[in-house]
Write an enzyme that holds these catalytic residues in place. Structure first.
Site, PDB file in Angstrom:
ATOM      1  N   GLY A   1       0.918  -1.251   0.144  1.00  0.00           N
ATOM      2  CA  GLY A   1       0.085   0.224  -0.210  1.00  0.00           C
ATOM      3  C   GLY A   1       1.057   1.191  -0.020  1.00  0.00           C
ATOM      4  N   ALA A   2       2.022   1.020  -0.477  1.00  0.00           N
ATOM      5  CA  ALA A   2       3.171   2.133  -0.355  1.00  0.00           C
ATOM      6  C   ALA A   2       2.884   3.416  -1.158  1.00  0.00           C
ATOM      7  CB  ALA A   2       4.368   1.624  -1.117  1.00  0.00           C
TER       8      ALA A   2
ATOM      9  N   GLY B   1      -1.640  -2.580   9.498  1.00  0.00           N
ATOM     10  CA  GLY B   1      -2.146  -1.590   9.873  1.00  0.00           C
ATOM     11  C   GLY B   1      -3.612  -1.398   9.145  1.00  0.00           C
TER      12      GLY B   1
ATOM     13  N   THR C   1      -7.133  -1.780   8.540  1.00  0.00           N
ATOM     14  CA  THR C   1      -8.265  -2.170   9.294  1.00  0.00           C
ATOM     15  C   THR C   1      -9.460  -2.944   8.272  1.00  0.00           C
ATOM     16  OG1 THR C   1      -9.181  -0.048   8.915  1.00  0.00           O
ATOM     17  CG2 THR C   1      -7.911  -0.539  10.916  1.00  0.00           C
TER      18      THR C   1
ATOM     19  N   ASN D   1      -4.555   0.546  15.467  1.00  0.00           N
ATOM     20  CA  ASN D   1      -4.117   1.988  15.749  1.00  0.00           C
ATOM     21  C   ASN D   1      -2.701   1.946  16.119  1.00  0.00           C
ATOM     22  OD1 ASN D   1      -3.860   4.607  16.327  1.00  0.00           O
ATOM     23  ND2 ASN D   1      -5.895   4.752  16.272  1.00  0.00           N
TER      24      ASN D   1
ATOM     25  N   HIS E   1     -13.471  10.356  11.560  1.00  0.00           N
ATOM     26  CA  HIS E   1     -12.462   9.917  10.640  1.00  0.00           C
ATOM     27  C   HIS E   1     -12.698  11.059   9.439  1.00  0.00           C
ATOM     28  CE1 HIS E   1     -11.316   6.790  13.305  1.00  0.00           C
ATOM     29  NE2 HIS E   1     -10.184   6.491  12.571  1.00  0.00           N
ATOM     30  N   HIS E   2     -11.698  11.035   8.630  1.00  0.00           N
ATOM     31  CA  HIS E   2     -11.720  11.548   7.354  1.00  0.00           C
ATOM     32  C   HIS E   2     -12.917  10.812   6.305  1.00  0.00           C
ATOM     33  CE1 HIS E   2      -9.292   8.565   5.247  1.00  0.00           C
ATOM     34  NE2 HIS E   2      -8.620   8.483   6.665  1.00  0.00           N
TER      35      HIS E   2
ATOM     36  N   LYS F   1     -12.233   7.404   4.419  1.00  0.00           N
ATOM     37  CA  LYS F   1     -12.161   6.078   5.131  1.00  0.00           C
ATOM     38  C   LYS F   1     -13.186   5.097   4.537  1.00  0.00           C
ATOM     39  CE  LYS F   1     -11.668   3.920   9.750  1.00  0.00           C
ATOM     40  NZ  LYS F   1     -10.552   3.133   9.288  1.00  0.00           N
TER      41      LYS F   1
END
Ligand code: NAD
Length: 280
Positions: free
Chosen positions: A28-29, A111, A113, A139, A167-168, A171
């Site tokens: 997911g770079a 990381g 979710t 998290n 959240h933004h 998401k």
């Protein structure tokens, strides 16, 4: 003489016993979190970015001088030797990537979710079968991890609690992984002390969903708005008093000390563990 090999097999040393850098692949770079992780890994002399993985790349994800391989399929990663797989992809892909990493001898630090209990159980079984460690950390912000700990402690003393996570707007999953984990930890404590496993019933919903969703004995409300990043409030109600715990991630950098800490401790992980607090 020192050993050379993966971190999973023991110490990762040169023949002069100087530690080799920990070799990292960032999955997911090209994403918002992935880019932050790439920068954090490149900034640490004891970490080595060996590859980036993403299905699409924008310009300049990694400085060309880093020497990291840029892969856009798992097949393109064949032959890359790495110790740790840091995954900030999307819920739809994360299980595939983590399974691949486990089967290729890496310790996945997840990381991303959105994985449910069944996915976790499958990954736990795979970690067991491959003899690898795996961390799922909804998290990586140290403050958020502490908030979860304090909320679980407080749940023992208050008959009712609700979580508001904010959240933004981009998401993709709701509720947040942090809210789920917080609710799970609080529900476990509530169960221990004999508090009800259902949330407090109060009034009819005139609008469907207005009272949020139940996660064990805790109601969770998910707010999505531009301008927000990642925030969580836990409200605990008692007799004539209210305890509010709040954490705010104000920039994506807030997650990086936790990510770097987890990379450094990856070799000590046994089986599948959930939550960064297990490494603190
Ligand atoms: P993002 O959309 O910016 O990045 C996701 C990246 O994954 C994108 O670059 C996308 O191209 C890539 N991707 C999607 N499908 C893929 C596939 N099939 N193969 C390869 N790459 C693929 O999202 P983001 O804001 O960076 O968040 C990523 C994840 O991290 C989300 O699940 C988010 O909830 C989670 N997150 C976790 C923490 C934490 O501390 N654990 C903090 C913030 C965000």
């Amino acid at each position: 003489m020192g050993l050379v090999g993966t971190l999973n097999g023991g110490p990762h040393m040169t023949k002069h016993d100087a530690p080799l850098p920990i070799r990292v692949i960032v999955a997911g770079a090209a994403g918002r979190m992935g880019q932050e992780v790439v920068r954090a890994v490149l900034a640490q002399p004891d970490l080595q970015l060996v590859a980036c993985f993403d299905r699409v790349y924008g310009p300049e994800v990694v400085p060309p001088a880093s020497g990291a391989r840029m892969a856009s399929s798992l097949a393109e990663l064949e032959g890359v030797e790495a110790d740790v797989w840091v995954d900030f992809t999307v819920p739809a892909f994360v299980k595939t990537g983590v399974s691949w990493a486990l089967e290729h001898g890496m310790v996945p630090l997840v990381g991303a979710t959105g994985m449910g209990p069944e996915d976790r159980a499958e990954l736990a079984a795979l970690a067991e079968r491959t003899g690898r460690g795996c961390l799922i950390a909804p998290n990586f912000a140290l403050g958020a991890v502490l908030l979860m700990k304090f909320a679980a402690e407080a749940a023992r003393y208050f008959p009712a609690a609700e979580i508001i996570e904010l959240h933004h707007e981009r998401k993709v999953d709701a509720p947040s992984g942090t809210a789920r984990l917080t609710a799970d930890r609080m529900s476990a404590v509530r169960h221990e002390v004999g508090l009800p496993s259902e949330p407090l019933e109060a009034g009819e919903e005139a609008i469907a969903g207005v009272r949020g969703g139940a996660c064990g004995g805790i109601r969770v409300h998910s707010v999505r708005l531009p301008g927000l990043l990642a925030h969580q409030e836990v409200l605990l109600g008692g007799t004539g008093e209210l305890l509010t715990l709040r954490h705010d991630s104000l920039s994506r950098e807030s997650f990086m000390p936790g990510v770097v800490l987890a990379i450094r401790k990856a070799s000590s992980i046994r089986g599948l563990i959930v939550g960064l607090e297990n490494l603190l």
